[in-house]
Each structure stands twice: as C-alpha cells, then as structure tokens.
Design a protein around this motif. Structure first.
Motif, PDB file in Angstrom:
ATOM      1  N   ASN A  75      10.432  10.017  -7.286  1.00 27.99           N
ATOM      2  CA  ASN A  75       9.623  11.218  -7.131  1.00 27.99           C
ATOM      3  C   ASN A  75       9.427  11.527  -5.652  1.00 27.99           C
ATOM      4  N   CYS A  76       9.478  12.805  -5.331  1.00 25.49           N
ATOM      5  CA  CYS A  76       9.286  13.271  -3.959  1.00 25.49           C
ATOM      6  C   CYS A  76       7.855  12.987  -3.508  1.00 25.49           C
ATOM      7  N   ASP A  77       7.695  12.588  -2.247  1.00 23.23           N
ATOM      8  CA  ASP A  77       6.362  12.319  -1.699  1.00 23.23           C
ATOM      9  C   ASP A  77       5.539  13.598  -1.561  1.00 23.23           C
ATOM     10  N   THR A  78       6.193  14.727  -1.352  1.00 23.04           N
ATOM     11  CA  THR A  78       5.482  15.981  -1.134  1.00 23.04           C
ATOM     12  C   THR A  78       5.165  16.697  -2.439  1.00 23.04           C
ATOM     13  N   SER A  79       6.186  16.893  -3.276  1.00 21.47           N
ATOM     14  CA  SER A  79       5.999  17.720  -4.470  1.00 21.47           C
ATOM     15  C   SER A  79       5.891  16.917  -5.762  1.00 21.47           C
ATOM     16  N   ASN A  80       6.172  15.631  -5.718  1.00 21.70           N
ATOM     17  CA  ASN A  80       6.183  14.748  -6.878  1.00 21.70           C
ATOM     18  C   ASN A  80       7.261  15.128  -7.896  1.00 21.70           C
ATOM     19  N   GLU A  81       8.228  15.927  -7.477  1.00 28.29           N
ATOM     20  CA  GLU A  81       9.361  16.289  -8.326  1.00 28.29           C
ATOM     21  C   GLU A  81      10.386  15.160  -8.281  1.00 28.29           C
ATOM     22  N   PRO A  82      10.958  14.772  -9.431  1.00 30.17           N
ATOM     23  CA  PRO A  82      11.987  13.730  -9.416  1.00 30.17           C
ATOM     24  C   PRO A  82      13.305  14.247  -8.838  1.00 30.17           C
ATOM     25  N   TYR A  83      13.998  13.383  -8.131  1.00 30.41           N
ATOM     26  CA  TYR A  83      15.318  13.718  -7.595  1.00 30.41           C
ATOM     27  C   TYR A  83      16.118  12.438  -7.390  1.00 30.41           C
ATOM     28  N   ASP A  84      17.442  12.594  -7.263  1.00 35.28           N
ATOM     29  CA  ASP A  84      18.329  11.451  -7.037  1.00 35.28           C
ATOM     30  C   ASP A  84      18.508  11.215  -5.545  1.00 35.28           C
ATOM     31  N   GLN A  85      18.142  10.012  -5.106  1.00 34.28           N
ATOM     32  CA  GLN A  85      18.272   9.635  -3.702  1.00 34.28           C
ATOM     33  C   GLN A  85      19.490   8.727  -3.556  1.00 34.28           C
ATOM     34  N   GLU A  86      20.426   9.125  -2.704  1.00 33.44           N
ATOM     35  CA  GLU A  86      21.590   8.281  -2.415  1.00 33.44           C
ATOM     36  C   GLU A  86      21.130   7.143  -1.500  1.00 33.44           C
TER      37      GLU A  86
END
Length: 179
Positions: A69-80
């Motif tokens: 989850n993104c620290d700013t928006s809490n939206e999930p995303y794939d981190q390489e």
C-alpha cells in the motif's frame, strides 16, 4: 523455524565448488515471520553457494514484485524490487551472527538455514518511502489525494517568492561593495 525446512542447505554432503539454489518467495513465506505489510509477493531468489575447504560463500540475488500500500494514498500497487547480499560462513567454537556479513557456526554443524537472510534481504530491498507510481506522474485518481489537495495550505510558495528582503540585509550588502 521448522516450517521453513526447504531453506535448509546441508553443506556436508556437497562437493567443493559452486552450487546453485533457486527459491520462489510468496506471501506464505512472510507469514512465518509474522510480517503482514505485503499484500502479495512474487520474488525469485537466486543463491550461489560456494563451498571451500575452510568456509562457505553465499551470494543472494532477489528480483521480483511486492504488492504494497502507498504511504500517501493507501492505494495498493506493485513495487519492483532488486537486491543482492554476500554472506561468508566460517566455522568456530560457537554460533555467532553479530557481524552482518560473516556468520560463524560451530564445527559440528552440517546445515544452515537461509530463510532469515532471504527475509532480511527482501525487506531491506524495499524503498523507504512507498509512493504509488500514479501519484508521481499525476494519473492516480483517489479520494484521499483529493482531500489532501483540498486541505493543503494555499499560497505558501507564492508568499515565499514575493516576500521582500529585510532592508537591513541591503545595508549589509552595501558594505561588501563599498570597499
């Protein structure tokens, strides 16, 4: 750490020289460490294991994606993620892991477990600040981002640029040029 038995390397039966081990890491791996910051994990670990007469050299390489989850928006995303780590295993009188690059195991040991090393390498390969790529390029639409924009202080940048310089500084600058 019995459930992570597949990460045991029995080096006593191995010949001198290089050996290659591959591991596929998923979310279940992190459940053993009670680490739940990751939504999903798909990381490949390549381990080059070199057995020498008096020591063992291990070279870990990790590459893959971690869904967080993104620290700013809490939206999930794939981190390489990518990372590598070298470990030297020496033999001594007692177990000692105080040095991060050197592991000392007792002379009677016949295997080592590399699960903790893999866990730490993946965790340390993560960026400190986790920002969704959509925030950086401006394509992410989120209620949280709209609210942050709405609540952010307005005009701070403009005020700093138009603020007049204190006249005392101008007087001091004249001293430099009057020589």
């Amino acid at each position: 750490m019995k459930p992570l038995k597949e990460y045991d390397i029995q080096f006593v039966g191995l010949k001198l020289g290089k050996h290659h081990f591959d591991y596929q890491i998923d979310k279940k791996f992190f459940e053993h460490f009670e680490y739940d910051d990751f939504n999903d994990v798909d990381v490949k670990v390549d381990l080059l294991f070199e057995k020498k007469n008096t020591l063992l050299e291990l070279h870990f390489e990790v590459a893959g994606t971690v869904n967080i989850n993104c620290d700013t928006s809490n939206e999930p995303y794939d981190q390489e993620i990518e990372g590598e780590f070298d470990l030297v295993v020496k033999f001594g009188d007692e177990y000692n892991d105080e040095n991060e690059d050197i592991l000392i195991v007792p002379h009677g040991e016949y295997e080592i477990n590399v699960a903790q090393n893999i866990y730490e390498l993946i965790i340390l390969s993560m960026p400190i600040k986790r920002i969704h790529p959509g925030i950086e390029d401006g394509t992410l639409e989120s209620e949280v981002l709209k609210k942050l924009e709405e609540l952010s202080p307005k005009g701070l940048e403009d005020k700093e640029q138009t603020e007049d310089i204190d006249p005392r500084w101008n007087t001091l600058k004249k001293l430099l040029t009057d020589k």
